[in-house]
Motif scaffolding. Structure first.
Motif, short mmCIF file in Angstrom:
data_model
loop_
_atom_site.label_atom_id
_atom_site.label_comp_id
_atom_site.label_asym_id
_atom_site.label_seq_id
_atom_site.Cartn_x
_atom_site.Cartn_y
_atom_site.Cartn_z
N GLU A 42 0.84 -1.21 0.00
CA GLU A 42 0.00 0.00 0.00
C GLU A 42 0.87 1.25 0.00
N VAL A 43 0.34 2.28 -0.64
CA VAL A 43 0.97 3.60 -0.63
C VAL A 43 -0.02 4.61 -0.07
N LEU A 44 0.47 5.47 0.81
CA LEU A 44 -0.30 6.60 1.36
C LEU A 44 0.20 7.88 0.72
N LEU A 45 -0.71 8.69 0.21
CA LEU A 45 -0.35 9.97 -0.37
C LEU A 45 -1.14 11.06 0.35
N ILE A 46 -0.43 12.03 0.90
CA ILE A 46 -1.05 13.16 1.61
C ILE A 46 -0.78 14.43 0.83
N THR A 47 -1.84 15.19 0.55
CA THR A 47 -1.68 16.42 -0.23
C THR A 47 -2.81 17.38 0.13
N ALA A 48 -3.05 18.39 -0.71
CA ALA A 48 -4.13 19.36 -0.53
C ALA A 48 -4.63 19.77 -1.91
N ASP A 49 -5.67 20.61 -1.93
CA ASP A 49 -6.29 20.98 -3.20
C ASP A 49 -6.13 22.46 -3.55
N HIS A 50 -5.73 23.29 -2.60
CA HIS A 50 -5.53 24.72 -2.80
C HIS A 50 -5.10 25.27 -1.45
N GLY A 51 -5.00 26.58 -1.29
CA GLY A 51 -4.75 27.18 0.01
C GLY A 51 -5.98 27.91 0.52
N CYS A 52 -5.94 28.32 1.78
CA CYS A 52 -6.95 29.21 2.36
C CYS A 52 -6.31 29.81 3.61
N ASP A 53 -5.42 30.76 3.39
CA ASP A 53 -4.57 31.30 4.45
C ASP A 53 -5.41 32.12 5.43
N PRO A 54 -5.53 31.67 6.67
CA PRO A 54 -6.37 32.40 7.63
C PRO A 54 -5.70 33.62 8.23
N THR A 55 -4.45 33.87 7.86
CA THR A 55 -3.73 35.02 8.42
C THR A 55 -3.77 36.24 7.51
N THR A 56 -4.34 36.10 6.31
CA THR A 56 -4.45 37.24 5.41
C THR A 56 -5.81 37.91 5.57
N PRO A 57 -5.99 39.13 5.12
CA PRO A 57 -7.29 39.79 5.24
C PRO A 57 -8.41 39.04 4.50
N SER A 58 -8.05 38.36 3.42
CA SER A 58 -9.05 37.64 2.64
C SER A 58 -9.58 36.44 3.41
N THR A 59 -10.84 36.11 3.18
CA THR A 59 -11.42 34.88 3.73
C THR A 59 -11.62 33.83 2.64
N ASP A 60 -11.03 34.08 1.47
CA ASP A 60 -11.23 33.19 0.33
C ASP A 60 -10.07 32.22 0.18
N HIS A 61 -10.23 31.26 -0.73
CA HIS A 61 -9.14 30.37 -1.08
C HIS A 61 -7.96 31.17 -1.61
#
Length: 393
Positions: free
Chosen positions: A321-340
């Motif tokens: 078996e192989v495990l792959l950990i990743t993500a799909d985009h960012g969503c930085d909670p430290t910037t003024p934006s609340t968007d991806h």
């Protein structure tokens, strides 16, 4: 195509855990975004010893997660080829679908004629039609919704048409029907990536969204990896919103989840009962509860919660078996934006068949995941560049 065949692959997508701005981030208003590193700085260091041993700190500088001399996993990061920074685009690219143009967004709300047609088809007026946070909009309009029975329509910087409704005012079946109507309408020039049902409960001042969310995605084009695997007789299992993101296409069995830890539990259940196949899990709360709400502390806690569960996942792995950990985009909670945010995503690949410590560098596309999984399972897939030859023992 490699002759070696992996029996099972588990892919865990930490929704929105980006690792630094892409070269074109400025075009999306995301200069300076680095979800993982900025969360670590905001809380003065993350405690992620298990991810650290796999090599997370070797991908980028993360306060509290130093690089290790001998990472247990192969490691690197991936750039997104498709335009956009939404959930559907990111997941689709991992399945080998590269978009030429982004899904349409509505930063000023939806056209009046579109809303009027929607209201005509559902048989009642609606509220909202604004760009808003999901928790904020139900606090602002929840009382009026309860007194009028009008559903709350809103969108975000993503390509979404969201409908919020109190479960005791508009039953789930009716809310889902409204979403299906919207999905049928939002095609051609108005095509959005997803229509999302956002049910909630409670009273004014204490509303809470429930786990009965349902996404209605655009049907993905073929070929894509999930369909190719299914056609080859390989079972594909979706945990969380995977089934919805792919509109059910190419997913043999699904399970919904209440939260991240339930997502881990359901992933483990699939691992313990299915010796072969692809398990793809989305852990959504980094994005939905913390990234969009600019809650760095909550984001950090959620990362540390996953890290504590990681040994259970590793212990459940099979020899092939192989495990792959990743993500799909960012969503930085430290910037003024609340968007991806338009960011690279991490890539950790671990298992008995995998050489630890291999630096996979910067992959040019999320589609490299599709090409690699195709090699693992012995199913040819042409989109992307496989990194299987670099890591398999």
């Amino acid at each position: 195509m490699l002759e070696k065949k992996i029996k099972r692959v588990t892919v865990i997508i930490l929704d929105s855990v980006g690792v630094g701005e892409l070269p074109d981030a400025a075009d999306y208003g995301d200069t300076g975004s680095n979800t993982l590193a900025n969360v670590a700085k905001a809380v003065k260091g993350l405690k992620l010893p298990n991810l650290g041993q796999l090599g997370l700190g070797n991908i980028l500088d993360v306060e509290g997660v130093p690089p290790v001399p001998q990472p247990r996993a192969a490691y690197g990061k991936m750039a997104e080829t498709s335009p956009g920074k939404d959930t559907t685009t990111g997941h689709w690219e991992m399945a080998g679908i590269i978009l030429e143009k982004p899904f349409r967004t509505y930063p000023q709300g939806f056209p009046r004629e579109l809303i009027e047609e929607f209201e005509k088809r559902i048989g009642r007026k609606s509220l909202g039609n604004v760009v808003a946070s999901g928790t904020q909009i139900i606090e602002e309009l929840g009382r009026e919704h309860m007194s009028t029975g009008r559903p709350i329509v809103y969108t975000s910087a993503d390509s979404v048409f969201q409908i919020a409704a109190h479960e005791e005012v508009i039953p789930l079946e009716e809310l889902y029907r409204m979403c299906q109507i919207a999905r049928e309408m939002l095609v051609d020039e108005h095509q959005v990536g997803r229509v999302i049902a956002r049910p909630f409960l409670g009273q004014p001042g204490s509303f809470k969204r429930t786990s009965n969310r349902h996404d209605y995605a655009v049907t993905p084009p073929v070929p894509n990896l999930l369909v190719s695997l299914q056609e080859a007789g390989i079972k594909t299992m979706g945990v969380g919103k995977i089934y919805d993101i792919f509109a059910g296409q190419g997913v043999s069995e699904k399970v919904t989840t209440r939260d991240n830890m339930d997502g881990v539990d359901q992933t483990l259940r699939f691992m313990r009962t299915n010796p072969e196949g692809l398990i793809m899990a989305n852990l959504v709360e980094y994005d939905s509860l913390y990234g969009h709400r600019n809650d760095a502390r909550g984001y950090a806690n959620a990362l540390e919660d996953f890290d504590r569960r990681l040994p259970e996942i590793l212990a459940a792995m099979l020899p092939q078996e192989v495990l792959l950990i990743t993500a799909d985009h960012g969503c930085d909670p430290t910037t003024p934006s609340t968007d991806h945010s338009r960011e690279y995503v991490p890539l950790l690949v671990f298992g008995a068949p995998v050489k630890g410590g291999v630096n996979l560098g910067i992959r040019s596309s999320f589609a490299d995941v599709a090409a690699t999984l195709g090699d693992f399972f012995g199913v040819p897939f042409k989109t992307g560049t496989s990194f299987a030859p670099k890591i398999l023992l």
